[in-house]
Design an enzyme around this catalytic site. Structure first.
Site, PDB file in Angstrom:
ATOM      1  N   GLY B 157      -5.309 -42.825 -15.717  1.00  0.00           N
ATOM      2  CA  GLY B 157      -4.707 -43.780 -15.929  1.00  0.00           C
ATOM      3  C   GLY B 157      -5.095 -45.106 -16.695  1.00  0.00           C
ATOM      4  N   SER B 178      -4.977 -36.195 -11.157  1.00  0.00           N
ATOM      5  CA  SER B 178      -3.766 -36.427 -11.799  1.00  0.00           C
ATOM      6  C   SER B 178      -2.908 -35.385 -12.196  1.00  0.00           C
ATOM      7  CB  SER B 178      -4.806 -36.558 -13.364  1.00  0.00           C
ATOM      8  OG  SER B 178      -4.279 -37.722 -13.919  1.00  0.00           O
ATOM      9  N   ARG B 179      -1.823 -35.774 -12.959  1.00  0.00           N
ATOM     10  CA  ARG B 179      -1.128 -34.748 -12.949  1.00  0.00           C
ATOM     11  C   ARG B 179      -1.642 -33.268 -13.809  1.00  0.00           C
ATOM     12  NH1 ARG B 179       3.321 -38.586 -14.706  1.00  0.00           N
ATOM     13  NH2 ARG B 179       1.720 -39.335 -15.636  1.00  0.00           N
ATOM     14  N   ARG B 236       1.622 -47.517  -5.012  1.00  0.00           N
ATOM     15  CA  ARG B 236       2.761 -48.535  -4.674  1.00  0.00           C
ATOM     16  C   ARG B 236       2.376 -48.361  -2.931  1.00  0.00           C
ATOM     17  NH1 ARG B 236       3.422 -51.174  -7.950  1.00  0.00           N
ATOM     18  NH2 ARG B 236       5.179 -51.409 -10.018  1.00  0.00           N
ATOM     19  N   GLU B 265       7.539 -54.453   1.387  1.00  0.00           N
ATOM     20  CA  GLU B 265       6.563 -55.768   1.390  1.00  0.00           C
ATOM     21  C   GLU B 265       8.184 -56.003   1.413  1.00  0.00           C
ATOM     22  OE1 GLU B 265       5.207 -55.643  -2.508  1.00  0.00           O
ATOM     23  OE2 GLU B 265       4.075 -53.849  -2.046  1.00  0.00           O
ATOM     24  N   HIS B 283       0.028 -57.841  -2.105  1.00  0.00           N
ATOM     25  CA  HIS B 283       0.759 -57.536  -3.975  1.00  0.00           C
ATOM     26  C   HIS B 283       0.532 -58.580  -5.172  1.00  0.00           C
ATOM     27  CE1 HIS B 283       3.543 -54.447  -5.880  1.00  0.00           C
ATOM     28  NE2 HIS B 283       2.572 -54.656  -6.668  1.00  0.00           N
ATOM     29  N   ALA B 285      -2.218 -57.805  -6.492  1.00  0.00           N
ATOM     30  CA  ALA B 285      -3.355 -56.904  -7.414  1.00  0.00           C
ATOM     31  C   ALA B 285      -3.801 -57.245  -8.998  1.00  0.00           C
ATOM     32  CB  ALA B 285      -3.927 -55.804  -7.093  1.00  0.00           C
TER      33      ALA B 285
END
Lengths: 335, 320
Positions: B157, B178-179, B236, B265, B283, B285
């Site tokens: 994406g 990918s999907r 995630r 987290e 977390h 980025a």
């Protein structure tokens, strides 16, 4: 003293014992590939002898024609004087600042380096260092490992790479690769160099000061020479500014280290990523207190792949020399 | 809605349950324009606060929607919507906006930075210097060259495609899963994660967390990637079976990892703190000064158009 006339044996019958290669200090590549050298050449290890170097050379190296060196074992005028038969210096590095090139020129001694086998890896690491400083990666790692993330939660924001103006100092094999990578990340790339390169799309600045004024970061990719020693000084750092970042993967002495430390400690520049230092392996202790500095032990060139390729080129040059063929990566000696 | 509403911040109520990170710097931009209802500032428990104050709230920044009968819009400060009950939103006709692609450049840069760091041992080398080892030890632990390495991107994406461009410039051989296959990219498509892992030296996770992707990186995938394999996760934490990941790393079944996200987290697995081939980020980025500014702009813009009855800017396509 004039060098002796060449008396190489015919290629098919040169036993390895006669193919003497002097090594003062083991180059890093020996840590992995020494066997490949010793199976082909008679390696004369000055570093294994109890004798001081001068005495060793006097006693054992008077007919040595080739020496294999690296930055940790400089080939000084004194060393050269002790090697009356020397014809070739093979350095396991790209840089030749640790070799007395003027003396080599005077004596008619040829020098080979490792060409561009290290260039990709050094460029990748330069980009890695720039990202690390701007985006606080190593600093973030410390934040997590120390347990502070679990307790305090907050973390300082980094700085976006896209649209930052990055000035490359020296657009050679390494600098041009750094430029390509940074352009793919949206940086605005300019450079300074001894001469403008008309085939590149990047903006040329005729001197380092102008480049610094117009940059958010500088990446040092040039050779260390008399002209470039301490070229990054207080004036340049002030021009770069309080948010400015310096990445040095070239040679420590290109930067005035005392002034660099002062600027970092006083907040006159934003941060630094350093693989090289003026007095390796000693790193200025003041830098250990800082969170906006990333320090590497002069190993941006060191990958499995580059060591293998370097060994091939070094052995290739030595083979070519002992069989009287053209050398692979001759360094043009401009002295 | 009365078109004059936009002149009076008091009538433009925006409920906030927990302050988003962007408030740390840009809260005043929101407070200048909207009536921000801060549930987190109230001594009342959330439920009571909502009962007392939020019965006519139409907009909330982030989730917790059950007690908001008039809710029409959820504005999140994230790209992901895994923290929002999307099924409930569809049932109630509630729209959701995210922040579009304002974080994408920064997350892609950080993903590349993490990959270089793990492969080239940058943070590890830094520890070596700071611990004073360089002056005493002649170790040369070699890194791995990036050029020629096969990198598999999971999810092509906004973030994945930017990672692909950057890695291609460094000579990596880029593939993806990918999907659906993307017809307009030059990169090789793999129909599933296992095949991608078998053919890759490194995986970079850039996809959304959904029921289909939870724990998609499991023991099987890690074994397929191999003992020299590297995983970078900027998506995630729950995409990866973290227990299995720790086990593989401790047993030397993986070459190394760069992780910005974790299952629980801000707790990162402590067993990994001793390892030299792991790089951690808190977390962060997405977090640059520039992206925070852009995020504030996008969120405010969505709120403005909502109150002005105009089309939302970064509406999330809700497939529930």
């Amino acid at each position: 003293m004039d060098p002796k006339p060449q008396d190489h044996q015919s290629p098919s019958s040169t036993p390895s014992e006669l193919r003497q290669v002097l090594v003062l200090r083991p180059p890093p590549v020996f840590a992995v590939h020494e066997q490949d050298f010793s199976s082909k050449f008679h390696i004369l290890k000055a570093y294994d002898s109890p004798l001081p170097t001068h005495d060793f050379l006097q006693a054992h190296a008077q007919s040595v024609k080739a020496v294999l060196c690296s930055g940790i074992g400089p080939i000084t005028a004194e060393v050269i004087h002790n090697l009356p038969a020397l014809e070739l210096v093979v350095t396991a590095s790209t840089g030749v600042n640790h070799i007395d090139m003027a003396e080599c020129r005077r004596r008619g001694i040829t020098v080979t380096n490792t060409g561009d086998v290290f260039s990709d890896d050094v460029a990748d690491a330069a980009v890695g260092l720039l990202i690390d400083v701007m985006r606080r990666i190593t600093s973030g790692d410390r934040f997590v490992r120390s347990g502070r993330w679990a307790t305090s939660g907050e973390y300082t924001l980094g700085s976006k790479l896209a649209c930052k103006r990055v000035g490359i100092v020296g657009l050679g094999n390494i600098g041009s690769r750094v430029a390509t990578r940074l352009k793919a990340m949206g940086c605005l790339v300019s450079y300074t160099s001894r001469q403008e390169k008309h085939t590149t799309p990047f903006t040329f600045y005729p001197n380092i000061l102008q480049l610094a004024f117009n940059s958010d970061a500088l990446v040092i990719c040039c050779a260390l020479t008399n002209e470039t020693r301490h070229i990054i000084n207080n004036k340049v750092m002030m021009a770069l500014g309080k948010k400015g970042i310096i990445v040095n993967i070239a040679r420590g002495a290109i930067i005035n280290e005392v002034e660099l430390v002062k600027c970092l400690v006083e907040g006159e520049i934003g941060g630094a990523g350093l693989d090289v230092f003026e007095n390796e392996p000693n790193v200025p202790k003041e830098l250990f207190e800082l969170d906006n500095v990333v320090l590497l032990p002069h190993r941006t060139a060191f990958t499995q792949e580059s060591f293998y390729n370097a060994a091939q080129i070094l052995i290739g040059n030595l083979e070519a020399f002992f069989t009287n063929k053209p050398l692979l990566t001759l360094v043009a000696n401009e002295f | 809605m009365d078109p004059q509403d936009h002149q009076q911040p008091e009538l433009r109520q925006v409920l906030v349950l927990q302050p988003p990170f962007v408030f740390n710097i840009h809260e005043h931009l929101f407070a200048d324009r909207f009536h921000v209802l801060k549930a987190y500032d109230s001594p009342l428990p959330t439920r009571d606060f909502l009962q007392a104050n939020a019965q006519s709230v139409k907009v909330v920044l982030c989730s917790g929607i059950r007690d908001l009968p008039a809710l029409k819009l959820v504005v999140t400060d994230a790209t992901g919507v895994n923290h929002i009950d999307m099924a409930e939103c569809v049932r109630r006709g509630i729209k959701v906006t995210n922040v579009g692609d304002v974080y994408s450049d920064d997350v892609a840069d950080a993903a590349v930075g993490l990959l270089i760091d793990v492969m080239r041992r940058i943070t590890s080398g830094e520890r070596f210097v700071r611990d004073g080892c360089w002056t005493t030890s002649r170790e040369y632990p070699l890194g791995a060259k990036l050029g020629g390495k096969r990198v598999g991107i999971v999810g092509l994406g906004n973030i994945g495609s930017r990672v692909a461009t950057r890695l291609e410039a460094m000579g990596c051989i880029v593939s993806y899963t990918s999907r659906r296959k993307k017809q307009s990219t030059p990169f090789t498509f793999y129909p599933n994660i296992l095949q991608l892992a078998f053919d890759s030296d490194a995986l970079v996770l850039c996809c959304a967390l959904t029921n289909n992707t939870r724990h998609m990186i499991d023991n099987k995938v890690m074994k397929a990637l191999g003992k020299k394999g590297i995983i970078v996760n900027v998506a995630r934490g729950a995409l990866v079976d973290e227990v299995e990941l720790v086990k593989c790393l401790l047993e030397g079944e993986l070459g190394g990892v760069g992780l910005d996200v974790f299952e629980n987290e801000p707790n990162a697995p402590r067993e990994l703190f001793e390892l030299d081939n792991v790089v951690f980020l808190p977390h962060a980025a997405a977090f640059t000064n520039e992206s925070f500014y852009d995020v504030a702009q996008v969120m405010i813009a969505n709120l403005e158009v909502f109150f002005g009855n105009k089309p939302l800017l970064t509406l999330v396509n809700n497939k529930f």
